[in-house]
Design a protein around this motif. Structure first.
Motif, PDB file in Angstrom:
ATOM      1  N   ASN A   1       0.843  -1.188   0.000  1.00  0.00           N
ATOM      2  CA  ASN A   1       0.000   0.000   0.000  1.00  0.00           C
ATOM      3  C   ASN A   1       0.881   1.242   0.000  1.00  0.00           C
ATOM      4  O   ASN A   1       2.112   1.150  -0.011  1.00  0.00           O
ATOM      5  N   ASP A   2       0.264   2.412   0.034  1.00  0.00           N
ATOM      6  CA  ASP A   2       1.026   3.662  -0.078  1.00  0.00           C
ATOM      7  C   ASP A   2       2.012   3.819   1.072  1.00  0.00           C
ATOM      8  O   ASP A   2       3.159   4.246   0.876  1.00  0.00           O
ATOM      9  N   SER A   3       1.589   3.493   2.296  1.00  0.00           N
ATOM     10  CA  SER A   3       2.467   3.631   3.448  1.00  0.00           C
ATOM     11  C   SER A   3       3.656   2.677   3.352  1.00  0.00           C
ATOM     12  O   SER A   3       4.794   3.048   3.656  1.00  0.00           O
ATOM     13  N   GLN A   4       3.393   1.452   2.912  1.00  0.00           N
ATOM     14  CA  GLN A   4       4.467   0.468   2.772  1.00  0.00           C
ATOM     15  C   GLN A   4       5.432   0.864   1.653  1.00  0.00           C
ATOM     16  O   GLN A   4       6.636   0.655   1.762  1.00  0.00           O
ATOM     17  N   ARG A   5       4.903   1.435   0.578  1.00  0.00           N
ATOM     18  CA  ARG A   5       5.780   1.885  -0.503  1.00  0.00           C
ATOM     19  C   ARG A   5       6.713   2.997  -0.016  1.00  0.00           C
ATOM     20  O   ARG A   5       7.869   3.076  -0.437  1.00  0.00           O
ATOM     21  N   LYS A   6       6.205   3.861   0.852  1.00  0.00           N
ATOM     22  CA  LYS A   6       7.044   4.915   1.404  1.00  0.00           C
ATOM     23  C   LYS A   6       8.201   4.324   2.190  1.00  0.00           C
ATOM     24  O   LYS A   6       9.347   4.796   2.102  1.00  0.00           O
ATOM     25  N   THR A   7       7.927   3.252   2.935  1.00  0.00           N
ATOM     26  CA  THR A   7       8.990   2.575   3.678  1.00  0.00           C
ATOM     27  C   THR A   7       9.981   1.905   2.733  1.00  0.00           C
ATOM     28  O   THR A   7      11.200   1.957   2.946  1.00  0.00           O
TER      29      THR A   7
ATOM     30  N   GLY B   1      18.678   3.587   2.440  1.00  0.00           N
ATOM     31  CA  GLY B   1      19.223   4.335   3.560  1.00  0.00           C
ATOM     32  C   GLY B   1      19.301   3.500   4.828  1.00  0.00           C
ATOM     33  O   GLY B   1      20.283   3.587   5.585  1.00  0.00           O
ATOM     34  N   PHE B   2      18.263   2.680   5.072  1.00  0.00           N
ATOM     35  CA  PHE B   2      18.287   1.779   6.225  1.00  0.00           C
ATOM     36  C   PHE B   2      19.492   0.846   6.159  1.00  0.00           C
ATOM     37  O   PHE B   2      20.182   0.609   7.159  1.00  0.00           O
ATOM     38  N   LEU B   3      19.726   0.292   4.954  1.00  0.00           N
ATOM     39  CA  LEU B   3      20.804  -0.681   4.793  1.00  0.00           C
ATOM     40  C   LEU B   3      22.160  -0.040   5.050  1.00  0.00           C
ATOM     41  O   LEU B   3      23.035  -0.635   5.703  1.00  0.00           O
ATOM     42  N   GLN B   4      22.362   1.162   4.543  1.00  0.00           N
ATOM     43  CA  GLN B   4      23.632   1.856   4.793  1.00  0.00           C
ATOM     44  C   GLN B   4      23.820   2.116   6.287  1.00  0.00           C
ATOM     45  O   GLN B   4      24.928   1.974   6.830  1.00  0.00           O
ATOM     46  N   GLN B   5      22.738   2.493   6.972  1.00  0.00           N
ATOM     47  CA  GLN B   5      22.801   2.786   8.400  1.00  0.00           C
ATOM     48  C   GLN B   5      23.170   1.542   9.207  1.00  0.00           C
ATOM     49  O   GLN B   5      24.051   1.578  10.076  1.00  0.00           O
ATOM     50  N   VAL B   6      22.519   0.401   8.891  1.00  0.00           N
ATOM     51  CA  VAL B   6      22.775  -0.829   9.634  1.00  0.00           C
ATOM     52  C   VAL B   6      24.160  -1.373   9.309  1.00  0.00           C
ATOM     53  O   VAL B   6      24.870  -1.880  10.188  1.00  0.00           O
ATOM     54  N   THR B   7      24.583  -1.265   8.050  1.00  0.00           N
ATOM     55  CA  THR B   7      25.917  -1.732   7.662  1.00  0.00           C
ATOM     56  C   THR B   7      26.999  -0.969   8.406  1.00  0.00           C
ATOM     57  O   THR B   7      27.977  -1.546   8.905  1.00  0.00           O
ATOM     58  N   SER B   8      26.849   0.347   8.502  1.00  0.00           N
ATOM     59  CA  SER B   8      27.818   1.161   9.231  1.00  0.00           C
ATOM     60  C   SER B   8      27.846   0.787  10.718  1.00  0.00           C
ATOM     61  O   SER B   8      28.922   0.671  11.317  1.00  0.00           O
ATOM     62  N   PHE B   9      26.661   0.561  11.291  1.00  0.00           N
ATOM     63  CA  PHE B   9      26.608   0.192  12.702  1.00  0.00           C
ATOM     64  C   PHE B   9      27.221  -1.186  12.936  1.00  0.00           C
ATOM     65  O   PHE B   9      27.879  -1.427  13.956  1.00  0.00           O
ATOM     66  N   SER B  10      27.033  -2.113  11.967  1.00  0.00           N
ATOM     67  CA  SER B  10      27.612  -3.449  12.087  1.00  0.00           C
ATOM     68  C   SER B  10      29.125  -3.376  12.182  1.00  0.00           C
ATOM     69  O   SER B  10      29.753  -4.088  12.979  1.00  0.00           O
ATOM     70  N   ASN B  11      29.723  -2.496  11.380  1.00  0.00           N
ATOM     71  CA  ASN B  11      31.179  -2.326  11.442  1.00  0.00           C
ATOM     72  C   ASN B  11      31.612  -1.796  12.807  1.00  0.00           C
ATOM     73  O   ASN B  11      32.628  -2.224  13.368  1.00  0.00           O
ATOM     74  N   SER B  12      30.834  -0.883  13.351  1.00  0.00           N
ATOM     75  CA  SER B  12      31.164  -0.324  14.665  1.00  0.00           C
ATOM     76  C   SER B  12      31.062  -1.374  15.760  1.00  0.00           C
ATOM     77  O   SER B  12      31.894  -1.427  16.672  1.00  0.00           O
ATOM     78  N   VAL B  13      30.046  -2.245  15.661  1.00  0.00           N
ATOM     79  CA  VAL B  13      29.860  -3.302  16.661  1.00  0.00           C
ATOM     80  C   VAL B  13      31.042  -4.253  16.662  1.00  0.00           C
ATOM     81  O   VAL B  13      31.560  -4.646  17.721  1.00  0.00           O
ATOM     82  N   LYS B  14      31.488  -4.624  15.482  1.00  0.00           N
ATOM     83  CA  LYS B  14      32.593  -5.587  15.396  1.00  0.00           C
ATOM     84  C   LYS B  14      33.917  -4.970  15.832  1.00  0.00           C
ATOM     85  O   LYS B  14      34.747  -5.634  16.462  1.00  0.00           O
ATOM     86  N   SER B  15      34.113  -3.712  15.504  1.00  0.00           N
ATOM     87  CA  SER B  15      35.373  -3.072  15.893  1.00  0.00           C
ATOM     88  C   SER B  15      35.387  -2.737  17.387  1.00  0.00           C
ATOM     89  O   SER B  15      36.433  -2.767  18.029  1.00  0.00           O
ATOM     90  N   GLY B  16      34.214  -2.425  17.966  1.00  0.00           N
ATOM     91  CA  GLY B  16      34.147  -2.085  19.380  1.00  0.00           C
ATOM     92  C   GLY B  16      34.259  -3.278  20.297  1.00  0.00           C
ATOM     93  O   GLY B  16      34.851  -3.189  21.385  1.00  0.00           O
ATOM     94  N   GLY B  17      33.712  -4.424  19.874  1.00  0.00           N
ATOM     95  CA  GLY B  17      33.823  -5.649  20.651  1.00  0.00           C
ATOM     96  C   GLY B  17      33.136  -5.567  22.000  1.00  0.00           C
ATOM     97  O   GLY B  17      32.229  -4.767  22.245  1.00  0.00           O
ATOM     98  N   GLU B  18      33.601  -6.415  22.910  1.00  0.00           N
ATOM     99  CA  GLU B  18      33.009  -6.510  24.249  1.00  0.00           C
ATOM    100  C   GLU B  18      33.159  -5.214  25.037  1.00  0.00           C
ATOM    101  O   GLU B  18      32.314  -4.890  25.883  1.00  0.00           O
ATOM    102  N   GLN B  19      34.205  -4.461  24.779  1.00  0.00           N
ATOM    103  CA  GLN B  19      34.467  -3.252  25.556  1.00  0.00           C
ATOM    104  C   GLN B  19      33.368  -2.212  25.378  1.00  0.00           C
ATOM    105  O   GLN B  19      33.065  -1.452  26.301  1.00  0.00           O
ATOM    106  N   GLN B  20      32.774  -2.148  24.209  1.00  0.00           N
ATOM    107  CA  GLN B  20      31.728  -1.162  23.939  1.00  0.00           C
ATOM    108  C   GLN B  20      30.356  -1.814  23.802  1.00  0.00           C
ATOM    109  O   GLN B  20      29.443  -1.236  23.211  1.00  0.00           O
ATOM    110  N   PHE B  21      30.189  -3.020  24.357  1.00  0.00           N
ATOM    111  CA  PHE B  21      28.940  -3.760  24.183  1.00  0.00           C
ATOM    112  C   PHE B  21      27.750  -2.994  24.756  1.00  0.00           C
ATOM    113  O   PHE B  21      26.718  -2.837  24.100  1.00  0.00           O
ATOM    114  N   ASN B  22      27.850  -2.535  25.995  1.00  0.00           N
ATOM    115  CA  ASN B  22      26.711  -1.865  26.630  1.00  0.00           C
ATOM    116  C   ASN B  22      26.311  -0.608  25.861  1.00  0.00           C
ATOM    117  O   ASN B  22      25.117  -0.323  25.675  1.00  0.00           O
ATOM    118  N   GLN B  23      27.307   0.140  25.397  1.00  0.00           N
ATOM    119  CA  GLN B  23      27.013   1.354  24.628  1.00  0.00           C
ATOM    120  C   GLN B  23      26.341   1.007  23.299  1.00  0.00           C
ATOM    121  O   GLN B  23      25.347   1.627  22.907  1.00  0.00           O
TER     122      GLN B  23
END
Length: 729
Positions: free
Chosen positions: A646-652, A658-680
């Motif tokens: 529907n129209d709302s779903q097409r908007k999403t 953009g969602f994929l770029q955002q999650v991909t960037s965050f995935s890199n941060s998670v792996k580089s931060g490791g256990e030390q930055q887990f809570n953050q």
């Protein structure tokens, strides 16, 4: 009666020579009809000449034998013609009347000129008529050696990753020269130490004409550039010695030192094979469709500045114009029609002078006609725009790749060539690399022609090497499976154009090894490997060939055409017949298959953001990876999802990139931060998940996918009822 010329005028025996992978020997034979013998000139002879582009004159290649007193016949003498794709070659045929056995020339039937490319690409004899009515038939025979391939199979022992990434080994077969490296083959990814790759075939012709053949074993690194495990150098002569100790190679690192005595690649089998050649592709009716992109960024100067690369003089050319004529002329001769897509980028255009990185130089038409139309339109358009910047090639490449993708969907026999004229590869952004990798999966190649003194700068030289280095890797993890880009400049010589036939045959070889496939066969999750859907779907037997014609846009077109029927009952009957055809063709399965692609995690048991809450670092990485896979799957099935959303779903759906770029960037941060930055990172992930699924609307998309996966009958009934209501209203 016929007379054979002296040995000094006989053509040489057919042989294929190689000059930088650009020179081919083809055999030309002639026959004639409608010849009228006269008492004082009852013989006919034809001489074949090739235009010398440097001097503008014609050089004689050979003369045929002389035939007397026959209105039609075939000449026994053959002519060996050196064919080059990268040169605009023109053949000239001169028909001479011969008096008698003294072989004195006493008249002429005329002169005809014809591009050699036209004759080479024609699968049937080409007929040429002289002004006097004499008709000659020209037949080109392609040596079978152009179809020679080598089929090879390698296995690896003790393969390991030399970084912190999981093992995922694949290899590249490349030709290395002083000017460039050229990718001949990319293997599939194997994730075991004892790797057994599938057999593959590569053409022999470029192996014979190159000195160095290298095999690079790479590791597929998730969300990062792939790393070199090791490489070795070999040659065709070495490979032809067969399996065994002659072809067992210890891998070396980038500096040339051995990795380990146990780290080996062994040739298990080698045999001669046959495969498609450039000539096969063109003679099958392939339509070469070029598109020209011209750089109008401010670094090129103003068209009104005599020192600028784009300076428009009423009676003289400029560097861009000269380069277009020199480099596009050979391509133009291989086209089946005169239409050329002419684009510009890096300028402000239109009445409001708005910045545009992909615009038509002729706003009134999508195409211009011929080389003359290209030059005239370029000169006219240059004076009506404002040079700006920065240099960005991606939009032009994506524009042409859309047509290449469509040609695969419609099973068209076409190959798209994007030629970009620019003053330097100064902005090789990740988006440009993504555009090139996308194009590599479709019938398309990109040629960068560098103009002006800026190409000698170190930055431009570095970017040029990146464009031609391997592997080219997409931001979503896919690797280009073949050579897709070439750079042509003063430093690399003119062999870029000469490699276009190899790129075309390489595409044909890639698809012929996997039969017929739809674009959905290119699965991003396979990291560049090609997965072939079954030619006939199991249990239904609906030909895969017809599936591209049942995509949403064409279905809607069919429904629109049904309105022309006057009988409502006939409309209903046709709609009901259409529905099972859609189901049999896999239209609904393509959507429901997405749920399988991202596993059961996002099935009926998915409870929204709370399902993505992570208690450990491992859970966090896993949940981020699942969302990435979901977004990649949605992106792959985008056309089908948009058709039922529907129209709302097409908007999403429009925000998925953009969602994929955002999650991909965050995935890199998670792996580089490791256990030390887990809570953050855990806190950031919870906020991001709420933003994506609740605010961004991904929850609705997951429900849409789940509804398609739950039952096909629901879609079947909906597809049956809606068209009927639409047509009967």
């Amino acid at each position: 009666m016929m007379r054979t010329p002296s040995s000094s005028t006989q053509p040489r025996a057919l042989r294929v020579t190689h000059d930088g992978m650009s020179l081919f020997g083809v055999e030309l034979s002639l026959s004639f009809s409608n010849f009228r013998p006269l008492p004082d000139s009852h013989g006919i002879r034809i001489s074949v000449h090739l235009k010398d582009n440097a001097s503008g004159g014609f050089l004689e290649l050979s003369q045929t034998d002389t035939i007397f007193d026959l209105p039609s016949s075939s000449f026994s003498q053959k002519t060996t013609v050196p064919y080059r794709f990268d040169h605009p070659q023109i053949l000239q045929f001169r028909a001479e009347r011969i008096k008698d056995e003294s072989l004195l020339v006493c008249g002429s039937e005329g002169i005809i000129e014809e591009p050699l490319a036209t004759l080479v690409c024609s699968p049937v004899p080409h007929h040429l008529q002289f002004p006097t009515g004499l008709l000659i038939s020209v037949q080109i025979r392609i040596p079978p050696s152009n179809n020679d391939y080598l089929r090879l199979r390698f296995v690896g022992e003790h393969i390991k990753s030399y970084n912190n990434f999981a093992l995922g080994a694949y290899f590249l077969v490349v030709i290395v020269s002083e000017q460039r490296t050229y990718l001949l083959y990319k293997s599939e990814v194997i994730r075991t130490k004892e790797a057994k790759w599938a057999s593959f075939r590569i053409p022999i012709q470029p192996l014979e004409s190159s000195g160095s053949l290298q095999v690079h074993v790479m590791n597929d690194n998730t969300n990062n550039r792939d790393s070199l495990i090791g490489y070795f150098v070999t040659s065709m002569a070495q490979l032809m010695k067969g399996a065994g100790s002659h072809n067992t190679y210890m891998l070396m690192n980038a500096s040339g030192a051995r990795r380990s005595e146990k780290l080996l690649l062994e040739l298990k089998s080698v045999e001669r094979d046959s495969g498609p050649s450039f000539f096969d592709v063109m003679r099958s009716g392939c339509d070469l469709r070029p598109s020209i992109g011209i750089d109008f960024t401010a670094s090129n100067g103003s068209p009104l500045d005599p020192k600028a690369l784009h300076f428009i003089h009423p009676h003289a050319g400029n560097p861009y114009q000269d380069s277009i004529i020199a480099n596009f002329s050979p391509i133009h001769l291989h086209m089946r029609d005169q239409r050329v897509s002419l684009l510009g980028f890096g300028a402000k255009v239109g009445p409001k002078l708005e910045m545009n990185n992909c615009f038509q130089l002729d706003p009134s038409s999508e195409y211009v006609l011929g080389l003359r139309g290209v030059i005239e339109t370029y000169r006219r358009a240059s004076l009506s725009l404002q040079p700006f910047g920065p240099t960005q090639y991606a939009d032009v490449i994506y524009h042409t790749s859309q047509f290449a993708k469509a040609s695969v969907r419609l099973n068209m026999n076409a190959f798209y060539l994007q030629v970009i004229f620019t003053d330097g590869c100064s902005n090789l952004s990740p988006r440009v690399v993504d555009a090139l990798v996308d194009a590599s999966f479709f019938p398309m190649a990109v040629l960068f022609v560098l103009i002006g003194s800026r190409i000698v700068r170190e930055k431009e030289a570095d970017n040029t090497r990146v464009l031609q280095n391997h592997p080219l890797k997409h931001s979503d993890g896919r690797v280009a499976p073949r050579q897709v880009a070439l750079v042509l400049s003063e430093s690399t010589g003119e062999d870029g154009l000469a490699l276009i036939p190899l790129m075309i045959s390489q595409w044909k070889n890639m698809i012929s090894s996997i039969s017929l496939f739809p674009p959905s066969s290119f699965n991003p999750s396979t990291k560049g490997a090609i997965v072939l859907s079954s030619p006939c779907r199991s249990g239904r037997g609906f030909p895969l060939l017809l599936r591209p014609f049942l995509q949403p846009s064409l279905i809607y077109l069919l429904l629109f055409l049904l309105q022309s029927l006057h009988s409502s009952k006939m409309k209903v009957a046709l709609c009901l017949l259409l529905v099972p055809a859609l189901a049999s063709a896999g239209f609904f399965d393509d959507v429901s298959g997405l749920a399988d692609g991202v596993g059961n995690f996002f099935g009926d048991n998915f409870k929204g953001v709370q399902s993505l809450v992570s208690g450990t670092q491992k859970d966090l990485e896993g949940n981020v990876g699942r969302v990435m896979d979901l977004l990649k799957g949605i992106k792959q099935k985008m056309p089908l999802l948009e058709a039922i959303a529907n129209d709302s779903q097409r908007k999403t759906l429009r925000q998925v990139d953009g969602f994929l770029q955002q999650v991909t960037s965050f995935s890199n941060s998670v792996k580089s931060g490791g256990e030390q930055q887990f809570n953050q990172n855990k806190s950031k992930w919870t906020d991001m998940a709420k933003s994506l699924f609740e605010t961004g609307g991904l929850n609705d998309i997951v429900k849409l996918i789940a509804s398609q996966s739950a039952t096909t009958s629901t879609c079947f009934i909906a597809a049956a009822v809606l068209p009927v209501v639409y047509l009967l209203r």
